[in-house]
Design an enzyme around this catalytic site. Structure first.
Site, mmCIF file in Angstrom:
data_model
loop_
_atom_site.group_PDB
_atom_site.id
_atom_site.type_symbol
_atom_site.label_atom_id
_atom_site.label_comp_id
_atom_site.label_asym_id
_atom_site.label_seq_id
_atom_site.Cartn_x
_atom_site.Cartn_y
_atom_site.Cartn_z
ATOM 1 N N GLU A 74 41.927 42.477 37.211
ATOM 2 C CA GLU A 74 41.705 41.566 38.342
ATOM 3 C C GLU A 74 41.190 42.346 39.556
ATOM 4 O O GLU A 74 40.333 41.852 40.290
ATOM 5 C CB GLU A 74 43.017 40.833 38.679
ATOM 6 C CG GLU A 74 42.895 39.739 39.723
ATOM 7 C CD GLU A 74 41.959 38.597 39.345
ATOM 8 O OE1 GLU A 74 42.050 38.103 38.206
ATOM 9 O OE2 GLU A 74 41.122 38.221 40.188
ATOM 10 N N GLU A 81 32.981 41.148 42.387
ATOM 11 C CA GLU A 81 32.640 39.984 43.226
ATOM 12 C C GLU A 81 32.168 40.428 44.608
ATOM 13 O O GLU A 81 31.173 39.916 45.121
ATOM 14 C CB GLU A 81 33.867 39.078 43.392
ATOM 15 C CG GLU A 81 34.105 38.145 42.215
ATOM 16 C CD GLU A 81 35.405 37.371 42.349
ATOM 17 O OE1 GLU A 81 35.783 36.715 41.381
ATOM 18 O OE2 GLU A 81 36.039 37.427 43.431
#
Ligand SMILES: Nc1ncnc2c1ncn2[C@@H]1O[C@H](COP(=O)(O)OP(=O)(O)OP(=O)(O)O)[C@@H](O)[C@H]1O
Length: 131
Positions: A74, A81
């Site tokens: 994550e 991102e």
């Protein structure tokens, strides 16, 4: 203080700085990523549950490994991102989509691995305990 000592002081302070920046990174990913908070809550519930299941050492290792892997993945997803947003800005770009979707896929695959670990290690022990 000779030149050699000075170099060591500089090196030490850089070493501490890199810890400081790494902790700042941990803090930022927790503050900004809702998914990360969900992983932490689910991971903590699983760990507490495991305390009541008398796991063997190697079983603990698999459980801790899979929870850690989801959390680490994550973090990488968030890194990708951010880098994609930096490069693409508000623009739609098929490569930006590919990169973000693949990063999300890596998290999904790791979560799948955790479910397999839970199915092999936790579920049978839970079943035994309950029935
Ligand atoms: N610049 C872009 N160009 C093309 N597609 C994009 C772009 N930015 C995002 N997307 C698409 O929109 C989806 C959602 O993007 P977003 O940045 O909101 O990530 P997210 O997966 O919702 O992240 P989070 O983990 O924060 O919930 C991406 O998976 C991707 O498919």
């Amino acid at each position: 203080m000779d030149l050699k000592d000075k170099q060591e002081v500089v090196k030490n302070s850089r070493f501490l700085d890199s810890f400081k920046f790494a902790f700042k990174g941990v803090l930022t990913v927790f503050q900004e990523e809702r998914n990360m908070r969900s992983h932490i809550v689910i991971g903590s519930i699983v760990l507490v549950l495991c305390l009541f299941l008398n796991l063997a050492v190697n079983e603990w290792l698999w459980v801790i490994f899979s929870i850690s892997l989801v959390i680490i993945m994550e973090v990488w997803n968030t890194v990708i991102e951010n880098v994609v947003d930096l490069a693409a800005g508000e623009r739609y770009h098929p490569l930006a989509k590919k990169a973000k979707d693949m990063a999300a896929a890596a998290v999904l695959m790791t979560a799948g691995f955790s479910v397999v670990v839970a199915a092999i290690i936790i579920l049978p022990k839970l079943w035994q305990k309950l029935f």
